[in-house]
Write a protein that holds these residues in place. Structure first.
Motif, PDB file in Angstrom:
ATOM      1  N   GLY A 235       0.759  -1.243   0.000  1.00  0.00           N
ATOM      2  CA  GLY A 235       0.000   0.000   0.000  1.00  0.00           C
ATOM      3  C   GLY A 235       0.785   1.284   0.000  1.00  0.00           C
ATOM      4  N   PHE A 236       2.113   1.237  -0.181  1.00  0.00           N
ATOM      5  CA  PHE A 236       2.934   2.443  -0.159  1.00  0.00           C
ATOM      6  C   PHE A 236       3.187   2.961  -1.566  1.00  0.00           C
ATOM      7  CE2 PHE A 236       3.812   0.726   3.959  1.00  0.00           C
ATOM      8  CZ  PHE A 236       4.281   1.751   4.755  1.00  0.00           C
ATOM      9  N   ASP A 237       3.021   4.273  -1.758  1.00  0.00           N
ATOM     10  CA  ASP A 237       3.644   4.933  -2.897  1.00  0.00           C
ATOM     11  C   ASP A 237       5.100   5.179  -2.513  1.00  0.00           C
ATOM     12  OD1 ASP A 237       1.418   5.453  -4.808  1.00  0.00           O
ATOM     13  OD2 ASP A 237       0.576   6.477  -3.077  1.00  0.00           O
ATOM     14  N   ILE A 238       5.955   5.412  -3.517  1.00  0.00           N
ATOM     15  CA  ILE A 238       7.391   5.474  -3.240  1.00  0.00           C
ATOM     16  C   ILE A 238       7.994   6.728  -3.852  1.00  0.00           C
ATOM     17  CG2 ILE A 238       9.620   4.324  -3.578  1.00  0.00           C
ATOM     18  CD1 ILE A 238       7.892   1.680  -3.768  1.00  0.00           C
ATOM     19  N   VAL A 239       8.822   7.409  -3.045  1.00  0.00           N
ATOM     20  CA  VAL A 239       9.620   8.537  -3.523  1.00  0.00           C
ATOM     21  C   VAL A 239      11.064   8.223  -3.178  1.00  0.00           C
ATOM     22  CG1 VAL A 239      10.142  10.979  -3.219  1.00  0.00           C
ATOM     23  CG2 VAL A 239       7.770  10.220  -3.243  1.00  0.00           C
ATOM     24  N   SER A 240      11.973   8.438  -4.145  1.00  0.00           N
ATOM     25  CA  SER A 240      13.361   8.018  -3.906  1.00  0.00           C
ATOM     26  C   SER A 240      14.360   8.964  -4.529  1.00  0.00           C
ATOM     27  CB  SER A 240      13.564   6.600  -4.465  1.00  0.00           C
ATOM     28  OG  SER A 240      14.907   6.209  -4.336  1.00  0.00           O
ATOM     29  N   SER A 241      15.403   9.257  -3.750  1.00  0.00           N
ATOM     30  CA  SER A 241      16.580   9.905  -4.326  1.00  0.00           C
ATOM     31  C   SER A 241      17.656   8.865  -4.623  1.00  0.00           C
ATOM     32  CB  SER A 241      17.122  10.970  -3.362  1.00  0.00           C
ATOM     33  OG  SER A 241      17.509  10.382  -2.127  1.00  0.00           O
ATOM     34  N   ASN A 242      17.408   7.641  -4.209  1.00  0.00           N
ATOM     35  CA  ASN A 242      18.289   6.500  -4.449  1.00  0.00           C
ATOM     36  C   ASN A 242      18.107   6.040  -5.901  1.00  0.00           C
ATOM     37  OD1 ASN A 242      19.659   4.065  -4.478  1.00  0.00           O
ATOM     38  ND2 ASN A 242      18.720   3.288  -2.606  1.00  0.00           N
ATOM     39  N   LYS A 243      19.207   5.965  -6.652  1.00  0.00           N
ATOM     40  CA  LYS A 243      19.141   5.649  -8.086  1.00  0.00           C
ATOM     41  C   LYS A 243      19.127   4.149  -8.383  1.00  0.00           C
ATOM     42  CE  LYS A 243      22.070   9.705  -8.905  1.00  0.00           C
ATOM     43  NZ  LYS A 243      22.360   9.887  -7.457  1.00  0.00           N
ATOM     44  N   ILE A 244      19.407   3.334  -7.378  1.00  0.00           N
ATOM     45  CA  ILE A 244      19.678   1.921  -7.640  1.00  0.00           C
ATOM     46  C   ILE A 244      18.497   1.200  -8.281  1.00  0.00           C
ATOM     47  CG2 ILE A 244      20.165  -0.294  -6.530  1.00  0.00           C
ATOM     48  CD1 ILE A 244      22.021   1.206  -4.633  1.00  0.00           C
ATOM     49  N   ALA A 245      17.281   1.456  -7.794  1.00  0.00           N
ATOM     50  CA  ALA A 245      16.113   0.746  -8.324  1.00  0.00           C
ATOM     51  C   ALA A 245      15.922   1.005  -9.809  1.00  0.00           C
ATOM     52  CB  ALA A 245      14.856   1.148  -7.555  1.00  0.00           C
ATOM     53  N   ASN A 246      16.331   2.173 -10.274  1.00  0.00           N
ATOM     54  CA  ASN A 246      16.171   2.518 -11.692  1.00  0.00           C
ATOM     55  C   ASN A 246      17.341   2.063 -12.552  1.00  0.00           C
ATOM     56  OD1 ASN A 246      13.629   3.737 -11.780  1.00  0.00           O
ATOM     57  ND2 ASN A 246      14.437   5.618 -10.894  1.00  0.00           N
ATOM     58  N   THR A 247      18.369   1.494 -11.908  1.00  0.00           N
ATOM     59  CA  THR A 247      19.537   1.049 -12.679  1.00  0.00           C
ATOM     60  C   THR A 247      19.822  -0.438 -12.473  1.00  0.00           C
ATOM     61  OG1 THR A 247      21.007   1.789 -10.888  1.00  0.00           O
ATOM     62  CG2 THR A 247      20.590   3.337 -12.671  1.00  0.00           C
ATOM     63  N   LEU A 248      18.900  -1.152 -11.870  1.00  0.00           N
ATOM     64  CA  LEU A 248      19.008  -2.604 -11.766  1.00  0.00           C
ATOM     65  C   LEU A 248      18.888  -3.204 -13.170  1.00  0.00           C
ATOM     66  CD1 LEU A 248      16.714  -3.222  -8.659  1.00  0.00           C
ATOM     67  CD2 LEU A 248      19.205  -3.470  -8.732  1.00  0.00           C
ATOM     68  N   PRO A 249      19.187  -4.473 -13.356  1.00  0.00           N
ATOM     69  CA  PRO A 249      19.002  -5.093 -14.665  1.00  0.00           C
ATOM     70  C   PRO A 249      17.621  -4.768 -15.235  1.00  0.00           C
ATOM     71  CG  PRO A 249      20.116  -6.611 -13.215  1.00  0.00           C
ATOM     72  CD  PRO A 249      19.765  -5.414 -12.376  1.00  0.00           C
ATOM     73  N   TYR A 250      17.555  -4.607 -16.548  1.00  0.00           N
ATOM     74  CA  TYR A 250      16.333  -4.112 -17.185  1.00  0.00           C
ATOM     75  C   TYR A 250      15.138  -5.022 -16.908  1.00  0.00           C
ATOM     76  CZ  TYR A 250      13.512  -1.668 -20.657  1.00  0.00           C
ATOM     77  OH  TYR A 250      12.546  -0.922 -21.262  1.00  0.00           O
ATOM     78  N   SER A 251      15.372  -6.309 -16.768  1.00  0.00           N
ATOM     79  CA  SER A 251      14.265  -7.228 -16.462  1.00  0.00           C
ATOM     80  C   SER A 251      13.680  -6.920 -15.091  1.00  0.00           C
ATOM     81  CB  SER A 251      14.745  -8.682 -16.523  1.00  0.00           C
ATOM     82  OG  SER A 251      15.809  -8.888 -15.601  1.00  0.00           O
ATOM     83  N   ASP A 252      14.553  -6.617 -14.109  1.00  0.00           N
ATOM     84  CA  ASP A 252      14.077  -6.246 -12.773  1.00  0.00           C
ATOM     85  C   ASP A 252      13.372  -4.895 -12.811  1.00  0.00           C
ATOM     86  OD1 ASP A 252      15.166  -8.554 -11.774  1.00  0.00           O
ATOM     87  OD2 ASP A 252      17.017  -7.600 -11.093  1.00  0.00           O
ATOM     88  N   TYR A 253      13.898  -3.997 -13.611  1.00  0.00           N
ATOM     89  CA  TYR A 253      13.307  -2.666 -13.791  1.00  0.00           C
ATOM     90  C   TYR A 253      11.870  -2.791 -14.308  1.00  0.00           C
ATOM     91  CZ  TYR A 253      12.854   2.005 -16.032  1.00  0.00           C
ATOM     92  OH  TYR A 253      12.446   3.251 -16.444  1.00  0.00           O
ATOM     93  N   GLN A 254      11.680  -3.642 -15.326  1.00  0.00           N
ATOM     94  CA  GLN A 254      10.343  -3.834 -15.890  1.00  0.00           C
ATOM     95  C   GLN A 254       9.413  -4.572 -14.920  1.00  0.00           C
ATOM     96  OE1 GLN A 254      11.607  -5.767 -19.635  1.00  0.00           O
ATOM     97  NE2 GLN A 254      10.534  -4.098 -20.691  1.00  0.00           N
ATOM     98  N   LYS A 255       9.965  -5.539 -14.216  1.00  0.00           N
ATOM     99  CA  LYS A 255       9.166  -6.308 -13.260  1.00  0.00           C
ATOM    100  C   LYS A 255       8.605  -5.391 -12.178  1.00  0.00           C
ATOM    101  CE  LYS A 255       9.505 -10.212 -10.050  1.00  0.00           C
ATOM    102  NZ  LYS A 255      10.411 -11.237  -9.462  1.00  0.00           N
ATOM    103  N   PHE A 256       9.432  -4.469 -11.692  1.00  0.00           N
ATOM    104  CA  PHE A 256       8.970  -3.548 -10.658  1.00  0.00           C
ATOM    105  C   PHE A 256       7.870  -2.638 -11.189  1.00  0.00           C
ATOM    106  CE2 PHE A 256       9.786   0.555  -8.260  1.00  0.00           C
ATOM    107  CZ  PHE A 256       8.988   0.187  -7.186  1.00  0.00           C
ATOM    108  N   ARG A 257       7.981  -2.198 -12.434  1.00  0.00           N
ATOM    109  CA  ARG A 257       6.926  -1.360 -13.027  1.00  0.00           C
ATOM    110  C   ARG A 257       5.596  -2.127 -13.082  1.00  0.00           C
ATOM    111  NH1 ARG A 257      11.449   1.518 -12.486  1.00  0.00           N
ATOM    112  NH2 ARG A 257      11.139   3.660 -13.181  1.00  0.00           N
ATOM    113  N   LYS A 258       5.662  -3.412 -13.368  1.00  0.00           N
ATOM    114  CA  LYS A 258       4.436  -4.215 -13.399  1.00  0.00           C
ATOM    115  C   LYS A 258       3.812  -4.308 -12.007  1.00  0.00           C
ATOM    116  CE  LYS A 258       5.722  -7.117 -17.360  1.00  0.00           C
ATOM    117  NZ  LYS A 258       6.061  -8.503 -17.803  1.00  0.00           N
ATOM    118  N   ILE A 259       4.672  -4.438 -10.999  1.00  0.00           N
ATOM    119  CA  ILE A 259       4.169  -4.495  -9.616  1.00  0.00           C
ATOM    120  C   ILE A 259       3.493  -3.185  -9.246  1.00  0.00           C
ATOM    121  CG2 ILE A 259       4.907  -4.589  -7.187  1.00  0.00           C
ATOM    122  CD1 ILE A 259       7.069  -6.601  -8.104  1.00  0.00           C
TER     123      ILE A 259
END
Length: 806
Positions: free
Chosen positions: A555-579
């Motif tokens: 139930g959380f929206d997310i705000v981040s100054s941490n860049k790591i989630a956006n630079t993980l392998p592209y498959s993980d990047y897409q998987k998180f967008r689906k979530i």
């Protein structure tokens, strides 16, 4: 005539009984045409039930019994011993037999009111009021349904009027609530909370003008004040709305209380025994001034009975058989939902009747089960009903969207025949949170946004200070109440239901270390039914970045100054967008590139509008901007400038994290992915500014040998023309037609007259080239580093999410 009723808390020892006597004295002086109805004192009914339960088990109840007598006998002006002896005899018999009939239970429970009425009468007589204790069993005649007897109106009215006509005018009647007698003279009760019903019956039979019900609250509220601190007192209610509230569990109203009053148009006023004389309470009448009343009520301990049978599709009489089975087993049904695509019906019953309901259906449909026509009959427990009273269905869209945003999905949805009440069946886990969410929407209260901040270094601490300083003005201007309920790092988490205050750092020092911070925050939010959740990540932690999915799923929206989630392998990047999409959650990260500059949002808008972005070039790092801006034009060594940038807080504690170019590369990768270019970090060509010999040294040794970099960059500086400066740039080029890209991070020479050459201090600059703009780029320039700038950018993302929480 006026009837006044006092509840159990109003008759408790101490302030309760004292206030009750004062109220009666004041009313008696103003109006001798008065009658008082009383409940059992304190928690006497619950305590008697507990004594019965102990006796049925054959257990010793002497300690509990002694405690009951002490409380009831406190400062008594008369002897209550004969009542105590009678109760003890009955309890001893139950203990001996280890069973108790409903009839015997009614006899015992009646003594709570009998003791109460005699106790109060003696107290009033001491204070100069000629009072008379009256057993309602001498007034109200009922059937033989012990525990929840039905009153014979005609006979009871005649008996009541005759009794009251025989009283001397100066006598103040003190009448027991809750209890009555049947035609055999046996004691019966009117159901739990039946004292309110007794008072309304008395008002009806005596044609009273007003019934005043004194309780421990100031009136009826838009929600339970124990659950909703922002609940608003309702000044006036119609009989219909009051009846709905009573039906759905409003504790201070009995479900049957309203009808006798409505029948003779007798107003009911709910007042607080412990309030001041000027209180207005809540007035219930036929014609309230404000006819638009909204309130919430809830019922817990409900179960959903599922009945499914594909083989019964189209067969006549199935519903009749279901309800006949329930009728034969005295099972009451609340909400009902019936499927159309296959034979299925779901019914809401009390949780304590769930197993009996399932058993009765299995017996009724035994042959159908054996034939395979009925597939499933089972009970789903742990549910509750939330009733939204006074809301038409066409106005339910906004509250429902808020439920969805907070991941609350009703199991059943029901609109009453009047169209004035909407009922939702929810898990009890979701019920309290749903109440908070809907109450805020219905009454346009400040939208509470609950924030968890992970990481409270320079940026995180600055952000927390900014939120605390601006919270009041945001509340006034935007009607948004920002509450930081959690502040955490890798070892500790400070939690506060109503939000932290300025002393949060001192409080955090005093708490013990915790493990699994993320789950601890999520669990706290769930236990306290916190709505509109935002998690802020101000760390550089891969572990925290990998927990974003867990937060989104809870139930959380997310705000981040941490860049790591956006630079993980592209498959993980897409998987998180689906979530995120699946859970309807937002993820904002404007500060990932350009600190507080509106870069990512601008690129998103250009891309979504169909603008073909062909190139993004610029100085992405505020740290490296400062270093090369100064180094290019000042007579200082490279080492001196780097150490100066470090002292000003522009670089990381180990400047190699900036000089490696990895940070700029990550930013470039983030922008590429915003353009839907499926790139990986390895696709970025990086010019590392650290000599090979210095890359893997311990930090202390690196600082000792940093001077070795001076001749390398002096050579770069010497190669500059008079009008040139050094700039460390990121360069993304995209060929949409051929679907090819180039991502490069490198040190370049730039003309001082160019946009790149003119930036100062720690500014960043981004040149965005598109097909429409041609050779003339869209330029975004401004502060690219600094805790205040970054924190302000994160704060902006929080506000953007907060404003769309509808």
């Amino acid at each position: 005539m006026k009837i006044i009723k006092f509840g159990g808390k109003s008759l408790e020892n101490g302030k309760g009984i004292s206030q009750t006597i004062k109220i009666i004295q004041r009313n008696y002086q103003q109006n001798t045409n008065l009658a008082i109805v009383v409940s059992a004192r304190g928690k006497a009914t619950d305590e008697l039930l507990h004594l019965i339960a102990l006796a049925k088990k054959g257990e010793d109840f002497s300690a509990e019994w002694a405690d009951f007598q002490t409380k009831q006998n406190h400062l008594s002006l008369i002897s209550l011993q004969k009542y105590f002896d009678e109760v003890e005899t009955l309890l001893s018999g139950i203990k001996l037999l280890e069973e108790c009939s409903d009839k015997t239970q009614d006899r015992i429970l009646a003594y709570g009111e009998i003791i109460s009425v005699n106790y109060l009468t003696a107290q009033l007589e001491k204070n100069g009021i000629a009072a008379k204790a009256i057993d309602a069993g001498d007034l109200f005649l009922t059937n033989d349904e012990f525990g929840n007897a039905a009153v014979n109106f005609a006979i009871s009215e005649a008996k009541t009027q005759a009794y009251f006509n025989s009283l001397e005018p100066h006598i103040l009647p003190i009448v027991t609530g809750f209890i009555a007698k049947n035609s055999h003279g046996e004691r019966t009760t009117l159901g739990r909370n039946g004292s309110n019903y007794s008072a309304s019956l008395l008002a009806n039979f005596l044609n009273a003008d007003l019934l005043e019900n004194y309780t421990h609250v100031d009136g009826i509220f838009t929600g339970n004040p124990d659950e909703i601190h922002e609940a608003i007192k309702i000044e006036q209610l119609s009989y219909a709305d009051a009846a709905e509230l009573a039906q759905f569990g409003a504790n201070i109203l009995h479900a049957k209380t309203i009808e006798p009053l409505q029948q003779k148009n007798i107003a009911l006023k709910i007042l607080n025994t412990f309030g001041d004389d000027a209180q207005t309470g809540t007035l219930i009448s036929a014609n309230p001034e404000d006819k638009t009343v909204r309130a919430l009520a809830s019922l817990k301990n409900k179960a959903l009975i599922h009945f499914k049978g594909k083989g019964l599709l189209g067969k006549v009489g199935v519903d009749g058989r279901i309800f006949k089975a329930f009728q034969n087993n005295n099972i009451s049904v609340g909400m009902i939902s019936q499927g159309s695509s296959e034979r299925g019906i779901a019914m809401v019953v009390s949780e304590d009747q769930a197993e009996k309901a399932v058993k009765s259906l299995k017996q009724e449909f035994k042959e159908d089960i054996e034939k395979g026509d009925v597939d499933e009959i089972f009970a789903e427990k742990g549910l509750g009903v939330l009733a939204i009273i006074g809301l038409n269905l066409n106005l339910f869209d906004k509250p429902y969207r808020s439920l969805v945003r907070n991941q609350i999905t009703p199991k059943l949805f029901n609109n009453t025949i009047t169209g004035n009440t909407i009922c939702l069946l929810l898990t009890e886990k979701e019920l309290n949170k749903a109440i908070q969410v809907i109450h805020g929407e219905l009454f346009d209260q400040p939208k509470k946004v609950h924030i968890a901040v992970i990481g409270h270094g320079l940026v995180g601490k600055t952000l927390i200070e900014q939120i605390l300083v601006q919270r009041k003005s945001i509340l006034e201007e935007k009607n948004i109440d920002l509450r930081i309920f959690a502040i955490a790092n890798s070892q500790k988490v400070l939690l506060a239901v109503n939000g932290v205050q300025e002393n949060w750092e001192e409080l955090k020092k005093k708490i013990p270390q915790n493990t699994d911070i993320q789950k601890y925050i999520i669990s706290f939010a769930q236990q306290n039914a916190l709505e509109n959740l935002i998690m802020i990540d101000n760390t550089a932690s891969e572990n925290v970045a990998k927990s974003y999915a867990l937060f989104a799923e809870n139930g959380f929206d997310i705000v981040s100054s941490n860049k790591i989630a956006n630079t993980l392998p592209y498959s993980d990047y897409q998987k998180f967008r689906k979530i995120l999409r699946r859970n309807n959650k937002k993820y904002y990260y404007e500060t990932n590139v350009g600190a507080g500059l509106p870069l990512i949002d601008t690129i998103k808008l250009l891309h979504l509008s169909g603008e073909n972005i062909t190139r993004i070039k610029g100085v992405f790092s505020g740290s490296l901007s400062y270093i090369f801006n100064h180094y290019s034009i000042e007579n200082k060594t490279f080492e001196e400038v780097v150490l100066e940038a470090k002292e000003k807080g522009y670089t990381e504690p180990d400047p190699r994290e900036d000089l490696s170019g990895n940070d700029v590369a990550r930013k470039l990768l983030i922008l590429a992915r915003e353009l839907k270019i499926p790139s990986e970090f390895e696709d970025v060509q990086i010019q590392n500014l650290i000599p090979e010999a210095l890359k893997s040294l311990p930090k202390e040794e690196f600082f000792e040998r940093m001077h070795e970099m001076n001749p390398i960059y002096q050579q770069e500086k010497d190669a500059l023309q008079d009008n040139e400066v050094l700039r460390y740039v990121g360069d993304l080029q995209w060929d949409n037609e051929n679907q090819t890209s180039s991502l490069e991070v490198k040190l370049v020479k730039a003309s001082q007259a160019s946009a790149l050459g003119q930036i100062k201090g720690a500014d960043s600059i981004f040149e965005i080239y598109t097909e429409s703009y041609g050779d003339q780029p869209l330029v975004i320039q401004g502060a690219g580093a600094g805790a205040k700038v970054t924190a302000r950018g994160v704060f902006g993302d929080v506000l953007r999410i907060s404003e769309i929480l509808d």
